[in-house]
Write a protein that holds these residues in place. Sequence first.
Motif, PDB file in Angstrom:
ATOM      1  N   ILE A 152      22.721  24.155  76.186  1.00 29.30           N
ATOM      2  CA  ILE A 152      24.010  24.462  75.540  1.00 29.30           C
ATOM      3  C   ILE A 152      23.877  24.627  74.026  1.00 29.30           C
ATOM      4  CG2 ILE A 152      26.300  23.545  75.016  1.00 29.30           C
ATOM      5  CD1 ILE A 152      26.458  22.513  77.849  1.00 29.30           C
ATOM      6  N   PRO A 153      23.293  23.675  73.280  1.00 31.96           N
ATOM      7  CA  PRO A 153      23.198  23.898  71.834  1.00 31.96           C
ATOM      8  C   PRO A 153      22.289  25.056  71.459  1.00 31.96           C
ATOM      9  CG  PRO A 153      22.056  21.880  72.476  1.00 31.96           C
ATOM     10  CD  PRO A 153      22.833  22.325  73.659  1.00 31.96           C
ATOM     11  N   VAL A 154      21.178  25.213  72.173  1.00 28.94           N
ATOM     12  CA  VAL A 154      20.294  26.345  71.893  1.00 28.94           C
ATOM     13  C   VAL A 154      21.005  27.655  72.238  1.00 28.94           C
ATOM     14  CG1 VAL A 154      18.151  27.497  72.563  1.00 28.94           C
ATOM     15  CG2 VAL A 154      18.162  25.035  72.172  1.00 28.94           C
ATOM     16  N   GLY A 155      21.680  27.677  73.384  1.00 31.41           N
ATOM     17  CA  GLY A 155      22.420  28.873  73.762  1.00 31.41           C
ATOM     18  C   GLY A 155      23.529  29.202  72.774  1.00 31.41           C
ATOM     19  N   GLY A 156      24.172  28.175  72.229  1.00 30.01           N
ATOM     20  CA  GLY A 156      25.206  28.417  71.238  1.00 30.01           C
ATOM     21  C   GLY A 156      24.662  29.109  70.002  1.00 30.01           C
ATOM     22  N   MET A 157      23.468  28.693  69.557  1.00 27.97           N
ATOM     23  CA  MET A 157      22.851  29.345  68.399  1.00 27.97           C
ATOM     24  C   MET A 157      22.504  30.796  68.714  1.00 27.97           C
ATOM     25  SD  MET A 157      20.422  26.434  66.647  1.00 27.97           S
ATOM     26  CE  MET A 157      19.687  25.815  68.172  1.00 27.97           C
ATOM     27  N   VAL A 158      22.004  31.032  69.915  1.00 28.34           N
ATOM     28  CA  VAL A 158      21.632  32.393  70.309  1.00 28.34           C
ATOM     29  C   VAL A 158      22.864  33.288  70.391  1.00 28.34           C
ATOM     30  CG1 VAL A 158      20.686  33.789  72.173  1.00 28.34           C
ATOM     31  CG2 VAL A 158      19.542  31.678  71.512  1.00 28.34           C
ATOM     32  N   VAL A 159      23.918  32.808  71.036  1.00 28.45           N
ATOM     33  CA  VAL A 159      25.143  33.597  71.164  1.00 28.45           C
ATOM     34  C   VAL A 159      25.744  33.891  69.801  1.00 28.45           C
ATOM     35  CG1 VAL A 159      27.520  33.564  72.033  1.00 28.45           C
ATOM     36  CG2 VAL A 159      25.645  32.796  73.499  1.00 28.45           C
ATOM     37  N   SER A 160      25.730  32.906  68.905  1.00 27.19           N
ATOM     38  CA  SER A 160      26.277  33.111  67.566  1.00 27.19           C
ATOM     39  C   SER A 160      25.502  34.183  66.805  1.00 27.19           C
ATOM     40  CB  SER A 160      26.248  31.794  66.787  1.00 27.19           C
ATOM     41  OG  SER A 160      26.712  31.979  65.468  1.00 27.19           O
ATOM     42  N   GLY A 161      24.169  34.111  66.870  1.00 32.58           N
ATOM     43  CA  GLY A 161      23.365  35.125  66.195  1.00 32.58           C
ATOM     44  C   GLY A 161      23.576  36.511  66.778  1.00 32.58           C
ATOM     45  N   ALA A 162      23.656  36.597  68.109  1.00 29.94           N
ATOM     46  CA  ALA A 162      23.900  37.884  68.753  1.00 29.94           C
ATOM     47  C   ALA A 162      25.280  38.423  68.402  1.00 29.94           C
ATOM     48  CB  ALA A 162      23.759  37.737  70.268  1.00 29.94           C
ATOM     49  N   MET A 163      26.268  37.544  68.291  1.00 28.56           N
ATOM     50  CA  MET A 163      27.619  37.963  67.945  1.00 28.56           C
ATOM     51  C   MET A 163      27.663  38.564  66.540  1.00 28.56           C
ATOM     52  SD  MET A 163      31.036  35.604  67.450  1.00 28.56           S
ATOM     53  CE  MET A 163      30.300  34.860  65.969  1.00 28.56           C
ATOM     54  N   GLN A 164      27.031  37.909  65.599  1.00 32.58           N
ATOM     55  CA  GLN A 164      27.041  38.420  64.227  1.00 32.58           C
ATOM     56  C   GLN A 164      26.379  39.786  64.128  1.00 32.58           C
ATOM     57  OE1 GLN A 164      25.305  35.391  61.732  1.00 32.58           O
ATOM     58  NE2 GLN A 164      26.706  33.818  62.459  1.00 32.58           N
ATOM     59  N   ALA A 165      25.237  39.943  64.788  1.00 29.55           N
ATOM     60  CA  ALA A 165      24.552  41.228  64.754  1.00 29.55           C
ATOM     61  C   ALA A 165      25.375  42.307  65.445  1.00 29.55           C
ATOM     62  CB  ALA A 165      23.180  41.102  65.424  1.00 29.55           C
ATOM     63  N   ALA A 192      19.228  38.681  59.696  1.00 27.45           N
ATOM     64  CA  ALA A 192      18.293  37.926  60.527  1.00 27.45           C
ATOM     65  C   ALA A 192      16.882  37.982  59.974  1.00 27.45           C
ATOM     66  CB  ALA A 192      18.321  38.472  61.962  1.00 27.45           C
ATOM     67  N   VAL A 193      16.472  39.145  59.491  1.00 30.94           N
ATOM     68  CA  VAL A 193      15.127  39.284  58.940  1.00 30.94           C
ATOM     69  C   VAL A 193      14.979  38.465  57.661  1.00 30.94           C
ATOM     70  CG1 VAL A 193      13.483  40.917  57.926  1.00 30.94           C
ATOM     71  CG2 VAL A 193      14.759  41.542  59.987  1.00 30.94           C
ATOM     72  N   ASP A 194      15.974  38.558  56.780  1.00 24.75           N
ATOM     73  CA  ASP A 194      15.898  37.823  55.512  1.00 24.75           C
ATOM     74  C   ASP A 194      15.906  36.315  55.736  1.00 24.75           C
ATOM     75  OD1 ASP A 194      15.753  40.152  54.130  1.00 24.75           O
ATOM     76  OD2 ASP A 194      17.811  40.137  53.390  1.00 24.75           O
ATOM     77  N   SER A 195      16.755  35.837  56.655  1.00 24.99           N
ATOM     78  CA  SER A 195      16.800  34.398  56.911  1.00 24.99           C
ATOM     79  C   SER A 195      15.490  33.916  57.521  1.00 24.99           C
ATOM     80  CB  SER A 195      17.967  34.057  57.837  1.00 24.99           C
ATOM     81  OG  SER A 195      17.808  34.685  59.103  1.00 24.99           O
ATOM     82  N   THR A 196      14.836  34.768  58.320  1.00 26.26           N
ATOM     83  CA  THR A 196      13.543  34.398  58.900  1.00 26.26           C
ATOM     84  C   THR A 196      12.465  34.343  57.826  1.00 26.26           C
ATOM     85  OG1 THR A 196      14.170  35.448  60.994  1.00 26.26           O
ATOM     86  CG2 THR A 196      11.835  34.996  60.659  1.00 26.26           C
ATOM     87  N   LYS A 197      12.501  35.290  56.894  1.00 25.40           N
ATOM     88  CA  LYS A 197      11.481  35.330  55.846  1.00 25.40           C
ATOM     89  C   LYS A 197      11.594  34.162  54.875  1.00 25.40           C
ATOM     90  CE  LYS A 197      12.249  39.477  54.264  1.00 25.40           C
ATOM     91  NZ  LYS A 197      12.087  40.729  53.476  1.00 25.40           N
ATOM     92  N   MET A 249      13.818  32.983  68.200  1.00 27.33           N
ATOM     93  CA  MET A 249      14.781  33.365  69.238  1.00 27.33           C
ATOM     94  C   MET A 249      16.011  34.021  68.605  1.00 27.33           C
ATOM     95  SD  MET A 249      16.531  29.787  70.474  1.00 27.33           S
ATOM     96  CE  MET A 249      17.798  28.994  69.463  1.00 27.33           C
ATOM     97  N   LEU A 250      16.423  33.572  67.424  1.00 28.85           N
ATOM     98  CA  LEU A 250      17.562  34.197  66.760  1.00 28.85           C
ATOM     99  C   LEU A 250      17.240  35.627  66.353  1.00 28.85           C
ATOM    100  CD1 LEU A 250      18.891  31.292  64.486  1.00 28.85           C
ATOM    101  CD2 LEU A 250      19.853  32.150  66.630  1.00 28.85           C
ATOM    102  N   LEU A 251      16.027  35.837  65.868  1.00 27.25           N
ATOM    103  CA  LEU A 251      15.617  37.186  65.486  1.00 27.25           C
ATOM    104  C   LEU A 251      15.581  38.094  66.706  1.00 27.25           C
ATOM    105  CD1 LEU A 251      14.653  39.014  63.203  1.00 27.25           C
ATOM    106  CD2 LEU A 251      12.317  38.229  63.642  1.00 27.25           C
ATOM    107  N   ALA A 252      15.039  37.597  67.811  1.00 25.85           N
ATOM    108  CA  ALA A 252      14.972  38.400  69.031  1.00 25.85           C
ATOM    109  C   ALA A 252      16.364  38.694  69.579  1.00 25.85           C
ATOM    110  CB  ALA A 252      14.134  37.672  70.082  1.00 25.85           C
ATOM    111  N   ALA A 253      17.226  37.685  69.595  1.00 24.75           N
ATOM    112  CA  ALA A 253      18.579  37.887  70.110  1.00 24.75           C
ATOM    113  C   ALA A 253      19.342  38.903  69.273  1.00 24.75           C
ATOM    114  CB  ALA A 253      19.333  36.552  70.140  1.00 24.75           C
ATOM    115  N   ALA A 254      19.201  38.833  67.948  1.00 26.00           N
ATOM    116  CA  ALA A 254      19.881  39.782  67.069  1.00 26.00           C
ATOM    117  C   ALA A 254      19.374  41.197  67.309  1.00 26.00           C
ATOM    118  CB  ALA A 254      19.679  39.383  65.611  1.00 26.00           C
ATOM    119  N   ALA A 255      18.061  41.346  67.469  1.00 27.93           N
ATOM    120  CA  ALA A 255      17.495  42.676  67.689  1.00 27.93           C
ATOM    121  C   ALA A 255      17.950  43.262  69.019  1.00 27.93           C
ATOM    122  CB  ALA A 255      15.968  42.599  67.633  1.00 27.93           C
TER     123      ALA A 255
END
Length: 263
Positions: free
Chosen positions: A124-137, A185-190, A224-230
């Motif tokens: 649930i918490p990991v999925g929440g982060m993934v869904v949030s990142g995908a939503m923003q992108a 997503a790229v900038d936050s990863t870098k 995972m956030l970078l992949a979900a956003a892409a």
Amino acid sequence: MNPAVPTWAGVAASAALVLLAVAVAWHGRLHLARDIAVAATRAGVQLAAVGAVLLLVFQHTGLVGASGWLALMVLVAGQVAARRARGLPRALPIATAAIAAGAAATLGALLALGVIAAQARVVIPVGGMVVSGAMQATALVLVRLRDEARTARPAIEARLSLGLPATDAFAPYLRTTLRTALIPAVDSTKTVGLISLPGAMTGLILAGVDPFTAIRYQIVVMYMLLAAAALASLTAGRLAERALFDDAHRLRPLTTEPRRERA
């Protein structure tokens, strides 16, 4: 009791910071004092309610309840992203499908490879982060494509009149949109770890986990956030492109003006 975790008395004491923000807004005549107070109250009530529901999910429903919770997250995220893209044809199903694709592919890979445990309190918490990142992108892609279709309509129709198919006529705008949507997503990863310590890592460290263990978890989170956003961006872009053109490769009219979002 873990001394790193605030008590409810500490939570109440932290409300003084909200009062300070309200005072600053009131003194500066920003007309935001009420909004700040309402936002803080809603955040407290919503988080308390979510905590109670999650406790029930963790104790009684397991992965079945976690799957339902994640599905609800995707539906709500789809509505939020679609509201940003008012005026785009089929914005709601496109946003929901894109977020679901990015989240499902990313979480599915993590679970299949055994990177994260198949437990509700992890999923649930990991999925929440993934869904949030995908939503923003997804929201960035849909808003930008809608605006491109409005402002660049003469250029797009000129390319279509030269005999280019819709995919080729719209390709430059789609590529620019996807690059723009992935920049956060790229900038936050870098810059992770250099500018700030992200939430997952900070939470683990506060909970007493060894920093190197927390770092490993944070690396997984960033990847995972970078992949979900892409994945969500690409899905949203392709689906929106199809929605913008009809079967005769004509750009559909966007008659509904988008409502200006509040800051």
